[in-house]
Each structure stands twice: as structure tokens, then as C-alpha cells.
Design an enzyme around this catalytic site. Structure first.
Site, PDB file in Angstrom:
ATOM      1  CG  HIS A  51      -0.309  -0.218   2.509  1.00 23.06           C
ATOM      2  ND1 HIS A  51       0.008  -1.477   2.972  1.00 23.06           N
ATOM      3  CD2 HIS A  51       0.117   0.636   3.479  1.00 23.06           C
ATOM      4  CE1 HIS A  51       0.567  -1.393   4.167  1.00 23.06           C
ATOM      5  NE2 HIS A  51       0.661  -0.104   4.499  1.00 23.06           N
ATOM      6  CB  CYS A 102       1.799   1.059  10.004  1.00 22.66           C
ATOM      7  SG  CYS A 102       0.658   1.520   8.680  1.00 22.66           S
TER       8      CYS A 102
END
Length: 740
Positions: free
Chosen positions: A67, A262
Site C-alpha cells: 500500500h 504504521c
């Protein structure tokens, strides 16, 4: 929303996209570009691979979720591939056959980010994953994904074992236990088997029994029922057999809070949150998670934090507002561990909540002989402690040093000799000899000198703060003041801060009556901590540390010729080694700690450090200018900003380039920094200001040689990184998709 986040032309079923993750990501990026959802496939692929280099995106069960956020993405999108053969994405149990490329525009709105995070959360549900493997057409995949990111309103009644939004045909397949068998011909059935195994190992026998109850609609949502239903259908749990979980005592349910985060904040943040929540349900405890991701999220209520037994930090970045959890037992790890081992982390948190001396928020270490449960190591912890002190010290250095440099501009270098008497004996209406200019110069010098005098106390104080939190501040500042008093300087501040912090931490662990606990942080800990570090510094360490400091000063003053150039080269390499990291900060702290306008050797060191620190952003800016095709659109924009950052002595301006390509960028920058540092020392350039870059030109001695040295290092570093990228650049392949 007007645009669907996934369409059939973004999907490849049973496709051979290559043998490595680079090829798979590149192929999916080309699908996005072909569908006019991205302007530059190469830029999207590079952004995803940069995120991949920070931590692998492979997950247990044959899943991968590369991603990114990129300016090249025009519409938030999902590219999906069911691979044959599977490709390794770094998961602990083997390669992935289901790959979602999650791509969001730079600065994507919260609504888009929530849709992307909804998909990430659905991937922890085995039934949803099984349905993806069973999908016969791209349209089936679109329906499955739309079902989880835009779920229909749930009707009242019994909870189905299918995942929310799953078409009836595929839901039936999942519930029937045919997870692997429903995979289409040619798919990687071993990955499907891993998914079933993961579901089985993550669900205890007691959970399977609970699953029978959940079918009547008690206590679970559709997603939880799917997990339980899959395990029960696989026959791996003994239905009807109950086991005792850590939180299933007859008393009140135990509570744990957690924070997940994250670097990108799209997928792992939310998957970790759901994994921990599901593990809490299996353990019979309440888990409340704060997701610090791109789509935002509500902060945990202070009452929830206060009622919790322990906290879990599953993050790859710093925890925001960490002080809210001060004193709580803590388990720390990267975000992926919370996805892969949520049950273990929950168990560790429960253990920590009942273990005296367990790690707590605020820097408390485990009891002697007891290792922290897979948290950060002591090497990392010590580095964090020292960098905390340095980071709080730097504002005093920058403010004080720049004010002193400005005072020299107004009053000349001799202003330091009589600034104090001018400030005390004169005023704006009673100006000294030399007039207003000399008076203002004296005022600026005195303000700057007083600010600069906090350098060592602030360093020691905040080192102690990093160890013992606020009760360590007073002992730490006291240690720093003593270090200055005895002449131990910067080195004394480092050692004294560590002693003060651990002394305060030790005092805080002493058992005291309940009535005395309120006095500990404001009276007892500062008093005893200051007493301990004061005695140690005066009686044992002060004079030896002062002798070492004086010896180092004498050695620096004696440097000349080749030895001075070698020191400049070493400092230049250190400034470019990690661009604002521990090594860079160590070189900078070494320079500013000894900075004295009466000592030419320290002024040369300061000049070498600042000039070398300016090289990386300027070199990357130059490289993006002369060879723009080697860089993505976002990097070219960063290159424009790097001109100003480099000129201002902000080495961190090169971090985006180093993060994306460290093996070619960092060595090139170190070569340039070494040349600049060596030239500055060889030409006797001096600098009396600790910060400011080219904008403090008035504080630079031999300004012409400073510019020549900076120019030489910048050009050489830019040449090295450009050549390295040219020689090792891979042409972007045009993927050929083979679909069933």
C-alpha cells in the site's frame, strides 16, 4: 461516493505476474494507470515499494497488502491479483496468492481512507479470504469487496456465519467447510490451507463452543461469527469443550488498551487493531484500541485508560500523546506482530499487569534478570534516552548561539569581554561608549549567553526525564549544573543525566505507605535523586570527567595539518551518515558542546559540521534538477524544497530520498560530506553560530572558502548519486497478464 474504489478492470484472477513482489506491485500499478486512476504507474510502484522496504506487507494465510499514498494516484483504488504461482511478500508462513495493492492519493480525504482501512480489517476474517479464493469472476471480487467497505444495513435476527456483505453463494461455500476445495482450478490451495490453519490455531475449543451460541445472535457481530464459524466448520475445535482463558475468571472482566500505528496509516494500523480486539474476545477480556492512522480515529477516553490493567503499543512510529499512559504496564512491538501474534501479545499484557517490576510507560525497565517481552532492546532504549536529551538541548543551542552571532554583527567580537557590565551599568537612556549599536549588541550577547548556558543542564535534565519521567527532571538539571560547575562539560552532562535518571527511577520503586505516595513525585524522588547524583558527581566522577574534558579540549587545540583534515572528514561523514539520526546528532552535539568564540579550534569544528550537514539536501536538489527523469514526481517536488532546507542547515531535507533509496543515496552523501568537512578544516574556515546555514554568513570566517567547500561537496555528492542511479536503474517492465 461517485467513484467505486475497485472495478473489474483492476482485478487479475489466477495470473502469473512474475516471481517477485516488485513485479507483482508493478503490474498492479500499471492496471491502475491503464484504468486512468493513476497518472504514473512507475511512481505508484515506487511509492509502494518504498513502503515495502520499511516493513514487509505479507500476512499469515497467503495474503499481502502492499500500500502507499502518492501524488500520482488520482482516485483511491484497490488493485487485486489472485496469483498462480504465489509470490513471497515476507509473511512468516510462506508466499502470498492474494494480493491487494491499496493506493490512495497524497492527502486523501478521511472518507477514502476509511474505505481502504475497512478492506484491511476484513482481511483478518478467514471467511472473507476464503470467498476471495472461491470467486469465479472479477465481478464476484468486486461484490465481495463492496460488501465489506460498504456493508448493507444488518437486519435483526440470527447472525450469519458469512462475512458482512458476502453474496449468498460464496457465503454458503465458506460455511460448509469447503474453503480450500472451493478454490478455482490452478489456484494455490496450500495458501488456502494455511488460512484454515490460521483460523484453527487462533480459535480455542472454548471459542468454538461460544460460536454455537453466537449463531443465535448473542454477543458477536457478523465478522466475529465468520471467524468462529470457519474454525468450527473446519472441524479443528472440539465443539462443546470449554477451556479457561486468561480473562475468564468469575470477577470483573479485565481490560487492556492498545495503540496501533504504521508509517502509512492505511492498512496495518487497522488490521492490528482488529486482530487485538478479536484476540481479546477469545481471551474473555475487553480490549479498546486507538488507531493512529490516516483516517483519524477517536482518542481513548481517559476513563478507559484509567480502568485498564495494561497497554499495548503496536507501532512502527512514535505513539502520539504517550504520556497519557504513564505508569501503566506496557508491551511494545512493531505493528505486524499484533497482526501475526495478537493472542501472545494479549497474554503478555495480562502477565505484565500482575508482574511487579514489569516494563511500564515512561521508561521503567523490567526487574533485574527479567527481559522485556519482545519489546525494544536496551541498545535501542539507551539511544532513545540520549537522543531525547540532545533533542531538548538543541533549541537552547540554536536560540542562544544565533543571538550571540547577531551580537557580534552589532558589537564585534570584543563585545563578549564587557557585555555583562554594559547591560548592568547602562540603559536605553544611558548608552555606553559606541552608542545604541554597542548597547543592543551587549543585550543580545547576554541573552544568548544565558540561553546557551542551559546547554548542559538541559541535556542532563531531559536524559533523566527520558528515564524517570517528570520526577527525573530536577535531579537531571542538578547533575547538569554540577557538571558545568566542576568543568566536566558536555561529557559530564551525559553521565550525570544517566545517573540522575536511574537514581530517580530507583527511588520511585521504593515501597512507601499509601499516605506518602502523593509526596513521592514532587518531594521524595527529586530530593533523594538530586542528593544521590550530587554526591556521586562531586565525590567520585566530577574531577575525572573534568580531566577528560580538558584533555579533549587540549587535543582539539593541538590539531593542525593532516590530523585536522582527518577530523573534518570524520565529522563530515557522520553528519551525512543518517541525516538527523543518532550519528548525525552525535557529531553536532560534539561541535556545539565545545563551541567557544575564544577557541579557534572549536570554531573550525563547528564550521565543518554545519557545512557538511548542508550537503545532503543541496546535493539531492541538484541531482533532481539535472536528471529529473531518475526521480518520481513527488521526489522532484521534494528536490525543490531541499534547496531552502539545505541552505538553512536542515539535513533532514534529504530523508525522503534516503528512505526510498538508501543504498545509493547515503554513501553518495557521505562522500560529499567528507570532502566538505575536510576542505573546511584545511582552509581554516570558522563559524561562531551553531545553526542557521548560509543565513549566518556574518558569523563565518573565510566565507569564500566556506562556499567553495560547500559547493565542492554538493557537486560531488550529486554526481555520485546521479551516476549510481543511472548505472543501476531498472527499466520499468510492461507486464503481460495471463488470466484464466
Amino acid at each position: 461516493m461517485a467513484d467505486s474504489i475497485i472495478t473489474p478492470d483492476l482485478i487479475a484472477l489466477d495470473a502469473d505476474l512474475g516471481t517477485d513482489k516488485d513485479s507483482v506491485i508493478t503490474a498492479l500499478a500499471h492496471k491502475l494507470a491503464a484504468a486512468e486512476r493513476a497518472s504514473d504507474a512507475a511512481a505508484v510502484a515506487e511509492a509502494a515499494l518504498t513502503r515495502e522496504s520499511q516493513s514487509a506487507t505479507g500476512l499469515p494465510g497467503g495474503i499481502a497488502i502492499p500500500h502507499c499514498r502518492s501524488a500520482a494516484v488520482t482516485t483511491a483504488s484497490l488493485g487485486f491479483a489472485r496469483l498462480a504461482p504465489a509470490v513471497d511478500f515476507g509473511a512468516p508462513d510462506g508466499p502470498a496468492d492474494l494480493v491487494f495493492l491499496i493506493a490512495a492519493p497524497e492527502g486523501a480525504g478521511a472518507e477514502h481512507m476509511k474505505l481502504l482501512s475497512s478492506l484491511a480489517r476484513a482481511l483478518v476474517r478467514p471467511a472473507f479470504v476464503a470467498d476471495l479464493r472461491a470467486a469465479a469472476t472479477p465481478a464476484d471480487v468486486v461484490a465481495l469487496v463492496e460488501g465489506v467497505i460498504n456493508p448493507p444495513a444488518q437486519a435483526a435476527g440470527p447472525t450469519s456465519s458469512a462475512s458482512a456483505g458476502t453474496p449468498p453463494s460464496t457465503a454458503a461455500g465458506a460455511a460448509s467447510g469447503g474453503t480450500a476445495g472451493n478454490a478455482p482450478t490452478g489456484a494455490d490451495t496450500s495458501a488456502a490451507a494455511r488460512t484454515s490453519a490460521a483460523a484453527a490455531t487462533g480459535t480455542t475449543a472454548g471459542d468454538a463452543a461460544a460460536g454455537a451460541g453466537s449463531a443465535t445472535g448473542v454477543g458477536t457481530d457478523a465478522g466475529d461469527a465468520a471467524v468462529i464459524g470457519d474454525a468450527a466448520a473446519g472441524g479443528t475445535a472440539a465443539s462443546g469443550t470449554s477451556t479457561t482463558s486468561p480473562g475468564s475468571s468469575t470477577g470483573p472482566r479485565r481490560k487492556i488498551v492498545a495503540v496501533t500505528a504504521c508509517p502509512t496509516g492505511i492498512a496495518h494500523t487497522y488490521m492490528a487493531a482488529d486482530s487485538l480486539t478479536a484476540a481479546g474476545e477469545r481471551a474473555g477480556i475487553d480490549v479498546a484500541v486507538e488507531t493512529q492512522g490516516s483516517s483519524g480515529g477517536d482518542k481513548l477516553d481517559p476513563a478507559t485508560i484509567a480502568a485498564a490493567d495494561a497497554v499495548i503499543f503496536a507501532t512502527d512510529v512514535g505513539v502520539k500523546d504517550r504520556e497519557r499512559f504513564a505508569g501503566m504496564p506496557v508491551v511494545e512491538s512493531g505493528v505486524k506482530r499484533a497482526i501475526n501474534e495478537p493472542d501472545t501479545m494479549i497474554a503478555e499484557a495480562l502477565t505484565a499487569s500482575t508482574t511487579p517490576g514489569a516494563a511500564t510507560v515512561g521508561g521503567t525497565a523490567p526487574a533485574p534478570g527479567q527481559a522485556a517481552a519482545k519489546g525494544i532492546g536496551w541498545g535501542t532504549r539507551l539511544r532513545q534516552i540520549l537522543l531525547t536529551g540532545v533533542s531538548y538541548m538543541i533549541p537552547f543551542v540554536a536560540a542562544g548561539g544565533l543571538l550571540i552571532a547577531l551580537s557580534f554583527l552589532l558589537g564585534g567580537y570584543t563585545i563578549s569581554d564587557n557585555a555583562a557590565s554594559i547591560v548592568l551599568d547602562n540603559s536605553i537612556t544611558d548608552l555606553p561608549s559606541g552608542g545604541l549599536k554597542i548597547y543592543l549588541g551587549a543585550v543580545l550577547f547576554q541573552i544568548g549567553a544565558l540561553a546557551f548556558s542551559f546547554l548542559v543542564p538541559a541535556l542532563a535534565g531531559y536524559i533523566a526525564f527520558a528515564i524517570a519521567d517528570r520526577p527525573g527532571l530536577a535531579p537531571g538539571f542538578t547533575a547538569g549544573a554540577i557538571a558545568v560547575f566542576v568543568g566536566a562539560g558536555f561529557l559530564g552532562g551525559l553521565v550525570g543525566g544517566l545517573i540522575a535518571g536511574f537514581a530517580a527511577l530507583w527511588v520511585s520503586k521504593l515501597p512507601v505507605p499509601v499516605w506518602a505516595r502523593g509526596l513521592m513525585p514532587v518531594v521524595v524522588i527529586p530530593l533523594l535523586g538530586s542528593l544521590i547524583v550530587g554526591v556521586v558527581m562531586f565525590v567520585l566522577l566530577g574531577k575525572p570527567l573534568a580531566a577528560v574534558t580538558n584533555g579533549l579540549t587540549d587535543w582539539l587545540n593541538g590539531l593542525s595539518g593532516t590530523s585536522a583534515i582527518a577530523l573534518g572528514v570524520i565529522l563530515g561523514v557522520m553528519m551525512c551518515f543518517d541525516l538527523g539520526g543518532p550519528v548525525n546528532k552525535a557529531a553536532y552535539a560534539f561541535a556545539v558542546a565545545g563551541l567557544s568564540v575564544t577557541d579557534p579550534a572549536t570554531l573550525r569544528i563547528m564550521a565543518a559540521v554545519m557545512a557538511a550537514g548542508m550537503v545532503p539536501p543541496l546535493a539531492m536538489a541538484l541531482s533532481t534538477l539535472v536528471r529529473p527523469r531518475l526521480y518520481t514526481e513527488a521526489e522532484r517536488e521534494n528536490g525543490k524544497a531541499a534547496w531552502l532546507l539545505g541552505a538553512s542547515f536542515i539535513s533532514e531535507g534529504a530523508i525522503p530520498f534516503a528512505a526510498a533509496d538508501p543504498l545509493r543515496v547515503l554513501p553518495s552523501m557521505m562522500i560529499g560530506g567528507a570532502v566538505t568537512g575536510g576542505l573546511v578544516m584545511a582552509t581554516d574556515v570558522t563559524l561562531s553560530a551553531p545553526h542557521g546555514g548560509i543565513f549566518v554568513f556574518f558569523a563565518i570566517g573565510h566565507l569564500g572558502w566556506f562556499i567553495v567547500s560547500l559547493f565542492a561537496g554538493t557537486v560531488l555528492a550529486a554526481l555520485c548519486v546521479t551516476v549510481a542511479k543511472e548505472l543501476t536503474r531498472k527499466p520499468t517492465p510492461t507486464p503481460v497478464l495471463t488470466t484464466a
